[in-house]
Motif scaffolding. Sequence first.
Motif, PDB file in Angstrom:
ATOM      1  N   THR A   1      25.448  -5.320 -36.580  1.00 53.76           N
ATOM      2  CA  THR A   1      25.700  -4.581 -37.825  1.00 53.76           C
ATOM      3  C   THR A   1      25.072  -3.196 -37.801  1.00 53.76           C
ATOM      4  O   THR A   1      25.655  -2.248 -38.329  1.00 53.76           O
ATOM      5  CB  THR A   1      25.179  -5.371 -39.039  1.00 53.76           C
TER       6      THR A   1
ATOM      7  N   ARG B   1      27.342  -0.987 -35.673  1.00 51.87           N
ATOM      8  CA  ARG B   1      28.539  -0.643 -36.442  1.00 51.87           C
ATOM      9  C   ARG B   1      28.226   0.419 -37.492  1.00 51.87           C
ATOM     10  O   ARG B   1      29.007   1.338 -37.732  1.00 51.87           O
ATOM     11  CB  ARG B   1      29.117  -1.878 -37.103  1.00 51.87           C
ATOM     12  N   ALA B   2      27.074   0.310 -38.141  1.00 49.58           N
ATOM     13  CA  ALA B   2      26.677   1.283 -39.159  1.00 49.58           C
ATOM     14  C   ALA B   2      26.520   2.673 -38.539  1.00 49.58           C
ATOM     15  O   ALA B   2      26.908   3.676 -39.151  1.00 49.58           O
ATOM     16  CB  ALA B   2      25.382   0.847 -39.830  1.00 49.58           C
TER      17      ALA B   2
ATOM     18  N   ASP C   1      30.043   3.991 -37.972  1.00 49.35           N
ATOM     19  CA  ASP C   1      30.648   4.363 -39.260  1.00 49.35           C
ATOM     20  C   ASP C   1      30.057   5.669 -39.792  1.00 49.35           C
ATOM     21  O   ASP C   1      30.777   6.536 -40.283  1.00 49.35           O
ATOM     22  CB  ASP C   1      30.455   3.247 -40.288  1.00 49.35           C
TER      23      ASP C   1
ATOM     24  N   SER D   1      31.272   8.654 -37.727  1.00 48.29           N
ATOM     25  CA  SER D   1      32.665   8.956 -38.050  1.00 48.29           C
ATOM     26  C   SER D   1      32.777   9.645 -39.407  1.00 48.29           C
ATOM     27  O   SER D   1      33.528  10.610 -39.565  1.00 48.29           O
ATOM     28  CB  SER D   1      33.486   7.664 -38.033  1.00 48.29           C
ATOM     29  N   ALA D   2      32.008   9.166 -40.376  1.00 46.86           N
ATOM     30  CA  ALA D   2      32.046   9.757 -41.718  1.00 46.86           C
ATOM     31  C   ALA D   2      31.529  11.200 -41.694  1.00 46.86           C
ATOM     32  O   ALA D   2      32.078  12.076 -42.356  1.00 46.86           O
ATOM     33  CB  ALA D   2      31.211   8.917 -42.685  1.00 46.86           C
TER      34      ALA D   2
END
Length: 74
Positions: free
Chosen positions: A2, A5-6, A9, A12-13
């Motif tokens: 997790t 993945r964070a 993310d 990407s943001a």
Amino acid sequence: MTRLRAVGDAGSAQSGLPVIVMDTAPAAVLGAREDPQVSAQPNGLIVNVGNFHTLAFQFATVSSSGCWSTIPAS
């Protein structure tokens, strides 16, 4: 995974671009398969031994393959 993945993310943001992240153990094993001497072998076992983990991949051209992982109890 997790946290990994964070990180992807968040990257990407912030960038507005797709971000691909990968844990270092499988990345090391996949990278080893790119070595000319390793990739020339029809069968083999690649083991990544790290801090508090071991990850092994068996590869074969005609028989079944496998993946093993160990993480010692704390």
